[in-house]
Each structure stands twice: as structure tokens, then as C-alpha cells.
Design an enzyme around this catalytic site. Structure first.
Site, short mmCIF file in Angstrom:
data_model
loop_
_atom_site.label_atom_id
_atom_site.label_comp_id
_atom_site.label_asym_id
_atom_site.label_seq_id
_atom_site.Cartn_x
_atom_site.Cartn_y
_atom_site.Cartn_z
N GLN A 124 26.56 -53.89 -9.62
CA GLN A 124 25.38 -52.91 -9.86
C GLN A 124 24.21 -53.59 -9.29
O GLN A 124 23.77 -54.52 -9.89
CB GLN A 124 25.38 -52.28 -11.07
CG GLN A 124 24.34 -51.50 -11.53
CD GLN A 124 24.02 -51.31 -12.90
OE1 GLN A 124 24.41 -52.35 -13.81
NE2 GLN A 124 23.66 -50.30 -13.49
N GLY A 125 23.53 -53.11 -8.20
CA GLY A 125 22.24 -53.87 -7.66
C GLY A 125 21.13 -53.04 -8.18
O GLY A 125 20.54 -52.19 -7.31
N TYR A 126 20.44 -53.11 -9.31
CA TYR A 126 19.41 -52.44 -9.74
C TYR A 126 18.30 -53.69 -9.72
O TYR A 126 17.24 -53.41 -9.32
CB TYR A 126 19.74 -51.73 -11.14
CG TYR A 126 20.24 -50.49 -11.22
CD1 TYR A 126 21.29 -49.88 -10.14
CD2 TYR A 126 20.21 -49.64 -12.23
CE1 TYR A 126 21.84 -48.76 -10.07
CE2 TYR A 126 20.80 -48.43 -12.31
CZ TYR A 126 21.44 -47.80 -11.04
OH TYR A 126 22.12 -46.72 -11.47
N SER A 127 18.47 -54.44 -10.81
CA SER A 127 17.39 -55.41 -11.14
C SER A 127 16.79 -56.19 -10.15
O SER A 127 17.70 -56.63 -9.44
CB SER A 127 17.77 -56.43 -12.36
OG SER A 127 18.35 -55.42 -13.38
N SER A 159 25.94 -58.71 -12.28
CA SER A 159 27.13 -59.15 -12.95
C SER A 159 28.17 -58.97 -11.89
O SER A 159 28.29 -57.96 -11.15
CB SER A 159 27.48 -58.27 -14.14
OG SER A 159 26.07 -58.38 -15.07
N GLU A 242 26.47 -46.41 -18.26
CA GLU A 242 26.47 -47.52 -18.79
C GLU A 242 25.85 -47.92 -20.15
O GLU A 242 26.61 -48.59 -21.01
CB GLU A 242 25.38 -48.36 -17.78
CG GLU A 242 25.29 -49.97 -18.20
CD GLU A 242 24.27 -50.72 -17.38
OE1 GLU A 242 23.55 -49.93 -16.70
OE2 GLU A 242 24.18 -52.02 -17.15
C1 LIG Z 1 24.37 -58.93 -19.97
C2 LIG Z 1 23.62 -58.27 -18.66
C3 LIG Z 1 24.23 -57.88 -17.60
C4 LIG Z 1 23.20 -57.33 -16.81
N1 LIG Z 1 23.87 -56.88 -15.82
C5 LIG Z 1 23.05 -56.40 -14.63
C6 LIG Z 1 23.51 -55.95 -13.37
O1 LIG Z 1 24.89 -55.88 -13.46
N2 LIG Z 1 22.93 -55.35 -12.28
C7 LIG Z 1 21.58 -55.27 -12.55
O2 LIG Z 1 20.98 -54.76 -11.65
N3 LIG Z 1 21.00 -55.77 -13.84
C8 LIG Z 1 21.85 -56.19 -14.72
N4 LIG Z 1 21.25 -56.90 -15.63
C9 LIG Z 1 19.57 -56.97 -15.92
C10 LIG Z 1 19.10 -55.99 -16.96
O3 LIG Z 1 19.03 -54.54 -16.47
C11 LIG Z 1 17.60 -56.31 -17.16
O4 LIG Z 1 17.62 -57.76 -17.53
C12 LIG Z 1 16.96 -55.14 -18.10
O5 LIG Z 1 16.49 -53.96 -17.41
C13 LIG Z 1 15.58 -55.85 -18.57
O6 LIG Z 1 14.59 -56.31 -17.33
P1 LIG Z 1 13.99 -57.72 -17.44
O7 LIG Z 1 15.19 -58.71 -17.67
O8 LIG Z 1 13.45 -57.86 -15.97
O9 LIG Z 1 13.03 -57.87 -18.44
P2 LIG Z 1 11.53 -57.14 -18.60
O10 LIG Z 1 11.62 -55.89 -18.10
O11 LIG Z 1 10.50 -58.26 -18.32
O12 LIG Z 1 11.24 -57.00 -20.12
C14 LIG Z 1 11.08 -58.16 -20.97
C15 LIG Z 1 10.70 -57.92 -22.52
O13 LIG Z 1 9.35 -56.97 -22.48
C16 LIG Z 1 10.08 -55.72 -22.93
N5 LIG Z 1 9.29 -54.63 -22.32
C17 LIG Z 1 9.28 -54.20 -20.82
N6 LIG Z 1 8.62 -53.07 -20.66
C18 LIG Z 1 8.36 -52.47 -22.01
C19 LIG Z 1 7.56 -51.45 -22.31
N7 LIG Z 1 7.29 -50.50 -21.44
N8 LIG Z 1 7.50 -50.96 -23.60
C20 LIG Z 1 7.94 -51.94 -24.49
N9 LIG Z 1 8.38 -53.45 -24.08
C21 LIG Z 1 8.69 -53.51 -22.97
C22 LIG Z 1 11.60 -55.39 -22.79
O14 LIG Z 1 12.06 -54.88 -23.95
C23 LIG Z 1 11.87 -57.02 -23.12
O15 LIG Z 1 12.06 -57.29 -24.30
C24 LIG Z 1 21.83 -57.39 -17.02
C25 LIG Z 1 21.39 -57.85 -18.01
C26 LIG Z 1 21.99 -58.48 -19.00
C27 LIG Z 1 21.41 -59.30 -20.27
#
Ligand SMILES: Cc1cc2nc3c(=O)[nH]c(=O)nc-3n(C[C@H](O)[C@H](O)[C@H](O)COP(=O)(O)OP(=O)(O)OC[C@H]3O[C@@H](n4cnc5c(N)ncnc54)[C@H](O)[C@@H]3O)c2cc1C
Length: 402
Positions: A124-127, A159, A242
Site C-alpha cells: 500500500q503506497g499511501y504515506s 509494509s 484496513e
Molecule cells: C505497523 C505500521 C504499518 C504501516 N504500513 C503502511 C503501509 O503499508 N503503507 C503506508 O502507506 N503507510 C503505512 N504506515 C504508515 C502510517 O499510515 C503512518 O505512520 C500514519 O498515518 C501516521 O503518519 P506519520 O507516521 O507521518 O505520523 P504524523 O502524521 O507525523 O503524526 C505524528 C503524531 O501527531 C499526531 N497528529 C497528527 N495530526 C494530528 C491531528 N490533526 N490531531 C491530533 N493529532 C495529530 C498523530 O496522532 C501522531 O501521534 C504504517 C505504519 C505502521 C506503524
């Protein structure tokens, strides 16, 4: 209180249990590779109508009428035996239902059957760096050049990217549109020229995550799910599936049983730790949360069976947040049982849902990894916002301009 599903469904369960006695495979079939054995049993499950029931047979599913109670029993029994055929993979669990809802006929025919059979693996290519919670700010671009999209940019935390055959993901195709309106949902061949996958090593020692770099990667113009510029709506459908996967109370139940087994097998002052009143207290407290989740699950099931989907909506929003919190409690309690000694235990290949081959024992690995599901598929704070705004009707959180 009688929580069984009644005679008709309990005989369905008995019949399913007899079928599941066929896993693991025996005889000549057991000599095939693990992947082939999984494919054989998954196919058998489809033929019997147990696996991928909600997917029409023309797309490789078993095409059975919607029956939430049968689905629940199948989920429970497959989980109990560990037989292949559940929907926990990204392909069958997330991509296939998204394609069914938004995909064109050619894409459905091409990708759903081979995804369900396990021939095709997905990532999944989102982040992206800087675009996680604020997913709509993604920058990786796709520009139409003749009959191909040309992709440039970077994904992160992808992942399974190392093993995946294809990626489904979000790409900016309309740079001048507002951020939510400028995104398309594309399928990309992971073997395409210009893709560079770099694994990221985690504190567990495992490498499930990857960075994926795109340098003029070409994907056919028809590899688009939904309309151009409307990928955001498609991505919401995938995210719903998901979150349901990550938040499944069944996973919580499995982890809780592992905790109890640990408490029985771990010695404390020459006796099984489960005989220690402090340990029993902690397990009893956690069991309360686990049983509450199971009961909530039954309430959601009951609402769905009675066509009262609205009643199920709020608990559905809460279940991912709740269950990932409780799974962290379970993992911490398991880790506390083994204590510092856990660091000296040999690394294990498999124990529970967070299993991957790592460099630490399962108790240590599960504890470290338990922090992840609370972030994956939308971090807990974002879940709280969703519950507050969409579930309880509270005022919207201030957002940066879009
Ligand atoms: C086990 C695992 C598997 C994953 N697999 C994939 C994958 O296959 N494909 C993919 O694309 N991504 C994947 N991810 C990434 C995941 O989608 C992101 O880590 C997640 O969306 C959070 O983004 P970030 O890490 O950039 O944190 P950030 O967005 O930078 O957030 C950091 C902190 O700030 C808080 N925060 C941010 N915005 C707000 C708001 N508006 N209000 C309150 N709090 C806020 C968050 O809750 C968090 O605590 C995976 C992550 C994990 C842990």
C-alpha cells in the site's frame, strides 16, 4: 446468557470444523512448498463457500449470499486453526473490496482472482515523508504521457514492498487542484523500471517497512481505480477495510490467550506466575477489556443482522482505537512477565499476529511492535478526531487550509 448462534449456525460451525481438520495438508500435498499448500487450501475453502464469500464467483470468490453470522463463525474458526483463507493480507482484505466497489471491469477481472488465490502480493503506497496523518498533502506525482502515467517521488513505511508484485497507492495527478481533489488511485507494477525499494530496519530487528523511490516509473493509463482526481474517495474505502482488519477484536482475543499461556508457563518463585495474586489481578483487569470488546462486537453483529447499520457505526469507529490500546496492555503485561530475562530468550519465528523473523524473542518483539498498530491506518489521535466529529457530532478540529 446464551451467546451461541442457535442450532442451525452451530451445525454450520461443526461442518466447518470438520473441513478445517484438513489443515495442515497431509500426504503428497504436504510435500509442496508452503506457498503452494496455502493456495491449495484457500482454493478448497472457496469451493466449499467458506472463503471470500462476499466476492462474486466470476472474480474468484465463493459468491455466497450476505450472511454476517456465517461470516463471523468462519472468521472465528479459521483464526482458531490458523488455516489460510482469512482476509488479513492487504490484497484480499483491502485491495479486492476496493476494486469491487470502484474498479472497472477489466481491472477487476485481471486482479481480483489472482489476488484471492495468493498468486499476487500487494503493498500500500499511501504515506510519504511529511504526509502521514495529513495524507491528502502527498506530493508523489503521476503525469499522463500518452498511454502511461509517469511517476516521480517517494513513499515511506510501505509494509511488504520487498515481496509485493504490485502497489496500490495515491499519486498527485492534478497539481493545480485543491489537495483532496488532485489525487488519483493507481496500480503500479513493483518490477517496473525506476522503482527502488529500500528496507527500513526497526528496533525489533525486523524489516517489514520500506522506503519506495520512483524515478520516471511508468504504469499503464488504465491502471487507475475510480476516476482521475477522485482517488481520495477510493482511499477512504480502502482505509475503512484496513481499520477493520487492524481493529479486529479477534486479534485481541488471540493475544490475550497467549498472555494467559505465558502466565501459566512462566515460573515465579518456583510456582507458575498465574498463581501470583498480582499477576492474576492484572490479567483479570485486561480480560475485562477483552470481553467488553467481544460483547461490543456481538452488538455490532446483531445490529448488522437486523439491518440497523447506523447503530453499529459508532462502535465501528471506536473499535480500532480501543483494541489497539488493549493490545498494547496485553503486550506490556506479557513483557513484564518475562522481564529482563526476555531479552535473553532465543528469537522465535512465530508467536502471535506480530510475528516476523526478528532478532528478539516473541514477548519482546510483540511488546515493541504493539506500539505500531495504534499508528498504522491512522494514528490514535486521528481516530479520536473521527469519533468526536463524525460519531458524536462535536465541532471540527481546526485544520490548515487545503
Ligand atoms: C505497523 C505500521 C504499518 C504501516 N504500513 C503502511 C503501509 O503499508 N503503507 C503506508 O502507506 N503507510 C503505512 N504506515 C504508515 C502510517 O499510515 C503512518 O505512520 C500514519 O498515518 C501516521 O503518519 P506519520 O507516521 O507521518 O505520523 P504524523 O502524521 O507525523 O503524526 C505524528 C503524531 O501527531 C499526531 N497528529 C497528527 N495530526 C494530528 C491531528 N490533526 N490531531 C491530533 N493529532 C495529530 C498523530 O496522532 C501522531 O501521534 C504504517 C505504519 C505502521 C506503524
Amino acid at each position: 446468557m446464551d451467546l451461541s448462534f442457535g442450532d442451525e449456525y452451530e451445525s454450520f460451525r461443526a461442518e466447518l470444523r470438520r473441513f478445517l481438520e484438513g489443515w495442515p495438508l497431509t500426504g503428497e500435498e504436504a510435500k509442496r512448498s508452503p506457498a503452494e499448500q496455502e493456495q491449495i487450501f484457500r482454493k478448497r475453502g472457496i469451493e466449499h463457500g467458506y472463503v471470500y464469500r462476499d466476492i462474486p464467483s466470476e472474480y474468484g470468490g465463493s459468491g455466497r449470499p450476505h450472511d454476517p453470522i456465517a461470516d463471523q463463525i468462519i472468521l472465528e474458526e479459521y483464526a482458531r486453526t490458523g488455516a489460510p483463507g482469512n482476509k488479513l493480507d492487504q490484497g484480499p482484505g483491502m485491495l479486492a473490496p476496493t476494486l469491487l466497489e470502484f474498479g472497472g471491469e477489466a481491472l477487476k477481472k485481471r486482479f481480483i482472482p489472482s489476488t484471492l488465490s495468493g498468486e499476487i502480493q500487494w503493498c500500500q503506497g499511501y504515506s510519504e515523508p511529511g504526509s502521514g496523518s495529513d495524507l491528502a498533502s502527498i506530493q508523489t506525482s503521476a503525469v499522463l504521457d500518452g498511454d502511461h502515467w509517469v511517476i516521480n517521488g517517494q513513499k515511506i513505511w510501505t509494509s511488504n514492498a520487498v515481496h509485493a508484485d504490485f502497489m496500490f497507492g495515491l499519486f498527485r495527478t492534478e497539481p493545480d487542484a485543491s489537495k483532496h481533489a488532485g489525487i488519483s488511485y493507481l496500480i503500479v507494477d513493483m518490477k517496473a523500471s525506476g522503482i527502488d525499494v529500500r528496507p527500513l530496519k526497526q528496533m525489533t530487528g525486523s524489516m517489514e517497512f520500506n522506503e519506495v523511490f520512483f524515478d520516471d516509473v511508468r504504469t499503464p493509463a488504465e491502471n487507475i481505480i475510480g476516476k482521475r482526481g477522485e482517488g481520495w474517495a477510493v482511499s477512504r474505502a480502502t482505509l475503512k477495510h484496513e481499520r477493520n482488519l487492524i481493529g479486529s477484536p479477534r486479534l485481541m482475543g488471540e493475544q490475550f490467550e497467549l498472555l494467559v499461556a505465558r502466565a501459566r508457563s512462566t515460573q515465579r518463585d518456583g510456582r507458575p506466575a498465574i498463581e501470583d495474586p498480582g499477576v492474576r489481578d492484572r490479567i483479570a483487569e485486561i480480560e475485562g477489556y477483552v470481553r467488553a470488546a467481544e460483547t461490543t462486537n456481538l452488538r455490532m453483529l446483531s445490529a448488522t443482522v437486523h439491518g440497523e447499520e447506523l447503530k453499529a457505526m459508532l462502535p465501528m469507529m471506536m473499535i480500532k482505537l480501543y483494541s489497539t490500546d488493549v493490545m498494547q496492555m496485553i503486550a506490556k503485561a506479557t513483557y513484564d512477565l518475562v522481564g529482563g530475562g526476555g531479552l535473553l530468550e532465543p528469537a522465535e519465528e512465530r508467536d502471535g499476529i506480530y510475528a516476523t523473523s526478528g532478532t528478539v524473542s516473541s514477548a519482546v518483539h510483540n511488546y515493541m511492535f504493539s506500539l505500531g498498530p495504534a499508528i498504522a491506518g491512522g494514528a490514535s489521535n486521528i481516530q479520536r478526531n473521527i469519533i468526536g466529529e463524525r460519531g458524536l457530532g462535536l465541532p471540527r478540529d481546526p485544520r490548515p487550509s487545503s
